[in-house]
Design an enzyme around this catalytic site. Structure first.
Site, PDB file in Angstrom:
ATOM      1  N   HIS A 136       0.833  -1.210   0.000  1.00  0.00           N
ATOM      2  CA  HIS A 136       0.000   0.000   0.000  1.00  0.00           C
ATOM      3  C   HIS A 136       0.870   1.263   0.000  1.00  0.00           C
ATOM      4  O   HIS A 136       0.653   2.177  -0.793  1.00  0.00           O
ATOM      5  CB  HIS A 136      -0.947   0.012   1.201  1.00  0.00           C
ATOM      6  CG  HIS A 136      -1.580   1.361   1.416  1.00  0.00           C
ATOM      7  ND1 HIS A 136      -2.605   1.836   0.625  1.00  0.00           N
ATOM      8  CD2 HIS A 136      -1.280   2.357   2.283  1.00  0.00           C
ATOM      9  CE1 HIS A 136      -2.912   3.063   1.003  1.00  0.00           C
ATOM     10  NE2 HIS A 136      -2.130   3.416   2.014  1.00  0.00           N
ATOM     11  N   HIS A 141       1.456   5.139  -2.501  1.00  0.00           N
ATOM     12  CA  HIS A 141       1.787   6.530  -2.163  1.00  0.00           C
ATOM     13  C   HIS A 141       3.020   7.088  -2.869  1.00  0.00           C
ATOM     14  O   HIS A 141       3.050   8.257  -3.231  1.00  0.00           O
ATOM     15  CB  HIS A 141       2.009   6.671  -0.652  1.00  0.00           C
ATOM     16  CG  HIS A 141       0.744   6.641   0.156  1.00  0.00           C
ATOM     17  ND1 HIS A 141      -0.130   7.706   0.198  1.00  0.00           N
ATOM     18  CD2 HIS A 141       0.196   5.679   0.944  1.00  0.00           C
ATOM     19  CE1 HIS A 141      -1.155   7.400   0.990  1.00  0.00           C
ATOM     20  NE2 HIS A 141      -0.988   6.172   1.451  1.00  0.00           N
ATOM     21  N   GLU A 182      -5.933   9.486  -0.029  1.00  0.00           N
ATOM     22  CA  GLU A 182      -6.235   8.048   0.009  1.00  0.00           C
ATOM     23  C   GLU A 182      -7.273   7.608  -1.021  1.00  0.00           C
ATOM     24  O   GLU A 182      -7.111   6.562  -1.643  1.00  0.00           O
ATOM     25  CB  GLU A 182      -6.695   7.625   1.415  1.00  0.00           C
ATOM     26  CG  GLU A 182      -5.618   7.737   2.492  1.00  0.00           C
ATOM     27  CD  GLU A 182      -4.484   6.706   2.368  1.00  0.00           C
ATOM     28  OE1 GLU A 182      -4.515   5.861   1.450  1.00  0.00           O
ATOM     29  OE2 GLU A 182      -3.550   6.781   3.189  1.00  0.00           O
ATOM     30  N   SER A 201      -3.893   1.033  -4.801  1.00  0.00           N
ATOM     31  CA  SER A 201      -3.200  -0.144  -4.266  1.00  0.00           C
ATOM     32  C   SER A 201      -4.170  -1.296  -4.010  1.00  0.00           C
ATOM     33  O   SER A 201      -3.775  -2.338  -3.491  1.00  0.00           O
ATOM     34  CB  SER A 201      -2.448   0.212  -2.972  1.00  0.00           C
ATOM     35  OG  SER A 201      -3.348   0.652  -1.972  1.00  0.00           O
TER      36      SER A 201
END
Ligand code: HBI
Ligand code: FE
Length: 293
Positions: A136, A141, A182, A201
Protein backbone atom coordinates in the site's frame (compact mmCIF):
# COMPACT_ATOMS: atom_id res chain seq x y z
CA UNK A 1 -4.40 4.12 5.08
CA UNK A 2 -6.38 3.16 8.07
CA UNK A 3 -5.66 -0.09 9.59
CA UNK A 4 -5.62 -2.02 12.73
CA UNK A 5 -4.93 -5.71 12.90
CA UNK A 6 -1.91 -7.70 13.83
CA UNK A 7 0.67 -7.26 11.18
CA UNK A 8 2.69 -10.10 9.82
CA UNK A 9 6.34 -9.52 10.60
CA UNK A 10 9.54 -10.33 8.89
CA UNK A 11 12.80 -10.94 10.64
CA UNK A 12 12.06 -9.41 14.02
CA UNK A 13 8.87 -11.22 14.68
CA UNK A 14 7.83 -10.32 18.19
CA UNK A 15 7.45 -6.97 19.85
CA UNK A 16 7.00 -4.61 16.95
CA UNK A 17 3.66 -3.53 18.30
CA UNK A 18 5.31 -2.51 21.55
CA UNK A 19 7.63 0.34 22.35
CA UNK A 20 9.43 1.87 19.36
CA UNK A 21 13.19 1.59 19.11
CA UNK A 22 13.45 5.28 18.26
CA UNK A 23 11.40 8.29 19.33
CA UNK A 24 10.22 8.90 15.76
CA UNK A 25 9.11 5.25 15.44
CA UNK A 26 11.38 4.58 12.47
CA UNK A 27 13.09 1.22 12.13
CA UNK A 28 15.57 -0.13 9.63
CA UNK A 29 13.79 -1.60 6.66
CA UNK A 30 15.98 -4.69 7.02
CA UNK A 31 15.67 -5.33 3.32
CA UNK A 32 17.91 -8.41 3.35
CA UNK A 33 15.56 -10.15 5.75
CA UNK A 34 12.64 -10.33 3.34
CA UNK A 35 11.99 -13.95 2.48
CA UNK A 36 11.35 -15.45 -0.96
CA UNK A 37 7.68 -15.83 0.01
CA UNK A 38 7.48 -12.13 0.89
CA UNK A 39 9.01 -11.10 -2.43
CA UNK A 40 6.55 -13.47 -4.13
CA UNK A 41 3.57 -11.74 -2.46
CA UNK A 42 4.92 -8.41 -3.71
CA UNK A 43 5.29 -9.81 -7.21
CA UNK A 44 1.74 -11.12 -7.29
CA UNK A 45 0.32 -7.81 -6.07
CA UNK A 46 2.56 -5.70 -8.30
CA UNK A 47 1.70 -7.63 -11.45
CA UNK A 48 -2.01 -7.78 -10.74
CA UNK A 49 -2.16 -4.07 -9.97
CA UNK A 50 0.06 -3.00 -12.87
CA UNK A 51 -2.46 -4.47 -15.28
CA UNK A 52 -5.11 -2.14 -13.88
CA UNK A 53 -3.08 1.06 -13.94
CA UNK A 54 -3.30 1.94 -17.67
CA UNK A 55 -6.56 3.78 -18.22
CA UNK A 56 -7.36 3.95 -14.52
CA UNK A 57 -4.56 5.75 -12.70
CA UNK A 58 -3.98 9.43 -13.35
CA UNK A 59 -1.06 10.32 -15.61
CA UNK A 60 0.96 11.67 -12.67
CA UNK A 61 0.84 8.25 -11.05
CA UNK A 62 2.07 6.57 -14.21
CA UNK A 63 4.86 9.11 -14.64
CA UNK A 64 5.98 8.68 -11.02
CA UNK A 65 5.97 4.90 -11.26
CA UNK A 66 7.96 4.97 -14.50
CA UNK A 67 10.77 6.99 -12.94
CA UNK A 68 11.09 5.00 -9.69
CA UNK A 69 13.09 1.83 -9.00
CA UNK A 70 9.94 -0.22 -8.40
CA UNK A 71 9.48 -3.50 -10.20
CA UNK A 72 7.83 -6.89 -9.91
CA UNK A 73 10.76 -8.98 -8.79
CA UNK A 74 11.52 -7.63 -5.37
CA UNK A 75 10.12 -5.51 -2.60
CA UNK A 76 11.69 -2.09 -3.19
CA UNK A 77 14.59 -0.89 -1.09
CA UNK A 78 13.54 2.35 0.61
CA UNK A 79 17.01 3.87 0.29
CA UNK A 80 16.95 3.51 -3.47
CA UNK A 81 13.43 4.96 -3.60
CA UNK A 82 14.53 7.89 -1.47
CA UNK A 83 17.49 8.64 -3.74
CA UNK A 84 15.17 9.18 -6.69
CA UNK A 85 12.33 10.79 -4.76
CA UNK A 86 14.58 13.25 -2.93
CA UNK A 87 16.02 14.50 -6.19
CA UNK A 88 12.52 15.02 -7.61
CA UNK A 89 10.50 16.46 -4.73
CA UNK A 90 12.68 16.38 -1.63
CA UNK A 91 10.75 13.48 -0.07
CA UNK A 92 12.22 10.39 1.58
CA UNK A 93 10.71 7.03 2.47
CA UNK A 94 11.39 5.83 6.03
CA UNK A 95 10.44 2.45 7.48
CA UNK A 96 7.98 2.06 10.35
CA UNK A 97 6.50 -1.11 11.88
CA UNK A 98 2.92 -0.19 10.88
CA UNK A 99 0.53 2.47 12.06
CA UNK A 100 2.22 5.16 14.10
CA UNK A 101 0.57 7.68 16.46
CA UNK A 102 -1.01 10.66 14.69
CA UNK A 103 1.50 13.23 15.93
CA UNK A 104 4.42 11.03 14.89
CA UNK A 105 2.85 10.59 11.45
CA UNK A 106 2.29 14.35 11.03
CA UNK A 107 5.81 15.20 12.18
CA UNK A 108 7.26 12.93 9.49
CA UNK A 109 5.04 14.33 6.75
CA UNK A 110 5.73 17.91 7.77
CA UNK A 111 9.41 17.09 7.18
CA UNK A 112 8.86 15.32 3.85
CA UNK A 113 9.46 11.86 5.22
CA UNK A 114 6.88 9.30 4.24
CA UNK A 115 6.56 6.55 6.88
CA UNK A 116 6.07 3.27 5.05
CA UNK A 117 5.19 -0.02 6.68
CA UNK A 118 8.05 -2.44 6.12
CA UNK A 119 6.03 -5.64 6.49
CA UNK A 120 4.08 -7.19 3.67
CA UNK A 121 0.66 -8.81 3.97
CA UNK A 122 0.53 -12.58 4.11
CA UNK A 123 -0.43 -14.65 1.08
CA UNK A 124 -3.84 -15.31 2.68
CA UNK A 125 -4.57 -11.55 3.06
CA UNK A 126 -4.01 -10.40 -0.49
CA UNK A 127 -7.22 -8.44 -0.83
CA UNK A 128 -7.86 -6.90 2.50
CA UNK A 129 -5.90 -5.76 5.46
CA UNK A 130 -6.36 -2.84 7.75
CA UNK A 131 -2.79 -1.89 8.48
CA UNK A 132 -0.75 -0.09 5.80
CA UNK A 133 1.90 -2.48 4.53
CA UNK A 134 4.79 -1.98 2.14
CA UNK A 135 2.59 -2.64 -0.88
CA UNK A 136 0.00 0.00 0.00
CA UNK A 137 2.59 2.55 1.07
CA UNK A 138 5.11 2.05 -1.73
CA UNK A 139 2.91 1.16 -4.69
CA UNK A 140 0.08 3.47 -3.62
CA UNK A 141 1.79 6.53 -2.16
CA UNK A 142 5.35 6.83 -3.41
CA UNK A 143 4.62 7.36 -7.15
CA UNK A 144 2.24 10.21 -6.29
CA UNK A 145 4.90 11.81 -4.07
CA UNK A 146 6.99 12.23 -7.24
CA UNK A 147 4.45 14.88 -8.25
CA UNK A 148 5.39 18.33 -6.87
CA UNK A 149 1.79 19.36 -6.18
CA UNK A 150 0.85 16.22 -4.30
CA UNK A 151 4.22 16.37 -2.52
CA UNK A 152 3.48 19.89 -1.25
CA UNK A 153 -0.05 18.99 -0.29
CA UNK A 154 1.01 16.03 1.85
CA UNK A 155 3.63 18.13 3.61
CA UNK A 156 0.97 20.77 4.30
CA UNK A 157 -1.27 18.04 5.69
CA UNK A 158 1.48 17.09 8.14
CA UNK A 159 1.84 20.70 9.27
CA UNK A 160 -1.93 21.15 9.40
CA UNK A 161 -2.32 17.92 11.38
CA UNK A 162 -0.28 19.24 14.28
CA UNK A 163 -2.37 22.44 14.29
CA UNK A 164 -5.68 20.61 13.92
CA UNK A 165 -4.82 18.43 16.89
CA UNK A 166 -4.30 21.51 19.06
CA UNK A 167 -7.60 22.98 17.83
CA UNK A 168 -9.47 19.73 18.47
CA UNK A 169 -10.57 19.43 14.83
CA UNK A 170 -8.43 16.54 13.69
CA UNK A 171 -11.39 14.47 12.45
CA UNK A 172 -12.27 17.29 10.02
CA UNK A 173 -8.76 17.41 8.61
CA UNK A 174 -8.37 13.63 8.52
CA UNK A 175 -11.41 13.47 6.23
CA UNK A 176 -9.72 15.79 3.76
CA UNK A 177 -6.70 13.46 3.64
CA UNK A 178 -8.95 10.44 3.35
CA UNK A 179 -11.02 11.76 0.45
CA UNK A 180 -7.99 13.14 -1.43
CA UNK A 181 -4.65 11.40 -0.81
CA UNK A 182 -6.23 8.05 0.01
CA UNK A 183 -9.45 7.88 -2.03
CA UNK A 184 -9.36 10.77 -4.48
CA UNK A 185 -10.48 10.73 -8.11
CA UNK A 186 -9.61 13.36 -10.71
CA UNK A 187 -11.04 14.31 -14.08
CA UNK A 188 -8.47 14.17 -16.85
CA UNK A 189 -8.76 14.58 -20.60
CA UNK A 190 -9.09 10.85 -21.11
CA UNK A 191 -11.77 10.51 -18.41
CA UNK A 192 -12.14 9.88 -14.72
CA UNK A 193 -8.88 8.71 -13.12
CA UNK A 194 -7.60 7.51 -9.74
CA UNK A 195 -5.01 9.42 -7.74
CA UNK A 196 -5.92 8.11 -4.26
CA UNK A 197 -3.40 5.62 -2.89
CA UNK A 198 -5.99 3.53 -1.06
CA UNK A 199 -7.75 2.90 -4.35
CA UNK A 200 -4.79 2.38 -6.65
CA UNK A 201 -3.20 -0.14 -4.27
CA UNK A 202 -6.44 -2.16 -4.14
CA UNK A 203 -7.45 -4.46 -6.97
CA UNK A 204 -11.15 -4.55 -6.18
CA UNK A 205 -11.50 -0.87 -5.29
CA UNK A 206 -9.71 0.23 -8.48
CA UNK A 207 -12.57 -1.41 -10.36
CA UNK A 208 -15.31 -0.36 -7.97
CA UNK A 209 -14.35 3.33 -7.70
CA UNK A 210 -14.41 3.94 -11.44
CA UNK A 211 -16.83 1.40 -12.91
CA UNK A 212 -19.34 0.25 -10.34
CA UNK A 213 -22.81 1.87 -10.36
CA UNK A 214 -22.98 1.74 -6.56
CA UNK A 215 -20.91 4.72 -5.26
CA UNK A 216 -21.60 8.43 -5.68
CA UNK A 217 -19.02 10.50 -7.50
CA UNK A 218 -19.24 14.09 -6.36
CA UNK A 219 -17.17 17.15 -7.15
CA UNK A 220 -14.72 17.89 -4.38
CA UNK A 221 -15.73 20.67 -2.00
CA UNK A 222 -13.54 21.30 1.03
CA UNK A 223 -16.18 22.22 3.62
CA UNK A 224 -18.43 19.40 2.43
CA UNK A 225 -15.65 16.84 2.75
CA UNK A 226 -14.72 18.09 6.23
CA UNK A 227 -18.21 17.16 7.36
CA UNK A 228 -18.35 13.75 5.68
CA UNK A 229 -17.65 10.57 7.62
CA UNK A 230 -15.85 7.77 5.89
CA UNK A 231 -15.69 4.00 5.94
CA UNK A 232 -12.58 2.14 6.93
CA UNK A 233 -14.04 -1.35 6.61
CA UNK A 234 -15.37 -1.40 3.05
CA UNK A 235 -15.22 0.45 -0.26
CA UNK A 236 -16.19 4.13 -0.04
CA UNK A 237 -19.85 5.01 -0.59
CA UNK A 238 -18.87 8.35 -2.14
CA UNK A 239 -15.77 9.47 -3.99
CA UNK A 240 -14.88 13.14 -4.33
CA UNK A 241 -13.53 14.27 -7.67
CA UNK A 242 -11.06 17.06 -8.43
CA UNK A 243 -11.26 18.97 -11.72
CA UNK A 244 -7.50 19.03 -11.80
CA UNK A 245 -4.75 17.65 -9.59
CA UNK A 246 -3.36 21.18 -9.44
CA UNK A 247 -6.39 22.14 -7.32
CA UNK A 248 -4.45 20.56 -4.46
CA UNK A 249 -1.99 23.42 -4.71
CA UNK A 250 -4.59 25.83 -3.41
CA UNK A 251 -5.66 23.34 -0.75
CA UNK A 252 -2.06 23.19 0.43
CA UNK A 253 -1.95 26.93 1.04
CA UNK A 254 -5.41 27.98 2.25
CA UNK A 255 -5.85 28.63 5.95
CA UNK A 256 -8.12 25.88 7.27
CA UNK A 257 -8.81 27.67 10.57
CA UNK A 258 -11.82 29.72 9.38
CA UNK A 259 -13.22 26.62 7.72
CA UNK A 260 -12.97 24.61 10.92
CA UNK A 261 -14.94 27.39 12.60
CA UNK A 262 -17.56 27.37 9.87
CA UNK A 263 -18.21 23.63 10.19
CA UNK A 264 -17.90 23.41 13.98
CA UNK A 265 -21.10 22.06 15.52
CA UNK A 266 -22.79 21.47 12.18
CA UNK A 267 -24.32 18.13 11.28
CA UNK A 268 -21.94 15.49 9.97
CA UNK A 269 -22.83 13.76 6.74
CA UNK A 270 -23.09 10.02 6.41
CA UNK A 271 -20.74 8.61 3.78
CA UNK A 272 -23.45 7.76 1.26
CA UNK A 273 -25.57 10.92 1.42
CA UNK A 274 -26.10 13.20 -1.59
CA UNK A 275 -26.92 16.85 -0.83
CA UNK A 276 -28.92 19.26 -3.01
CA UNK A 277 -25.87 21.50 -3.41
CA UNK A 278 -23.52 18.66 -4.43
CA UNK A 279 -22.00 18.66 -7.89
CA UNK A 280 -23.02 15.13 -8.71
CA UNK A 281 -21.02 13.47 -11.48
CA UNK A 282 -22.72 10.15 -10.97
CA UNK A 283 -25.35 9.33 -8.45
CA UNK A 284 -24.75 5.89 -6.96
CA UNK A 285 -27.32 3.14 -6.61
CA UNK A 286 -25.91 2.29 -3.18
CA UNK A 287 -26.43 -1.36 -4.03
CA UNK A 288 -23.05 -2.56 -2.80
CA UNK A 289 -23.49 -1.26 0.72
CA UNK A 290 -27.24 -1.97 0.86
CA UNK A 291 -26.48 -5.63 0.27
CA UNK A 292 -24.18 -5.65 3.28
CA UNK A 293 -26.37 -3.88 5.80
N1 HBI B 1 0.59 5.77 10.43
N2 HBI B 1 2.09 4.48 9.25
C1 HBI B 1 0.99 5.24 9.27
N3 HBI B 1 0.32 5.47 8.11
C2 HBI B 1 -0.81 6.24 8.09
O1 HBI B 1 -1.41 6.44 7.01
C3 HBI B 1 -1.27 6.79 9.29
C4 HBI B 1 -0.52 6.54 10.47
N4 HBI B 1 -0.93 7.08 11.64
C5 HBI B 1 -2.09 7.92 11.71
C6 HBI B 1 -2.80 8.08 10.43
N5 HBI B 1 -2.39 7.56 9.34
C7 HBI B 1 -4.09 8.84 10.29
O2 HBI B 1 -5.02 8.36 11.20
C8 HBI B 1 -3.89 10.36 10.31
O3 HBI B 1 -3.75 10.74 8.94
C9 HBI B 1 -5.03 11.10 10.92
FE1 FE C 1 -2.22 5.27 2.97
Amino acid sequence: MKPRASAPKHGLAAGEAGRPERADWTVDQGWKRYTAEEHAVWKFLFERQSRLVPGRACREFEAGMRDLPIGADRIPDFRRLSDVLARRTGWQVVAVPGLVPDEVFFEHLANRRFPAGRFIRRADQLDYLEEPDVFHDVFGHVPMLMNPTLADFVQAYGEGGLRAQRLGVLPNLARVYWYTVEFGLVRQDAGLRIYGSGIISSYAESLFALDDPSPNRIRFDLARVMRTRYRIDDFQESYFVLDDLEDLLELASVDFAPLYESVRGLAEWEPGIVLPEDGVLSRGTGSHHAARR
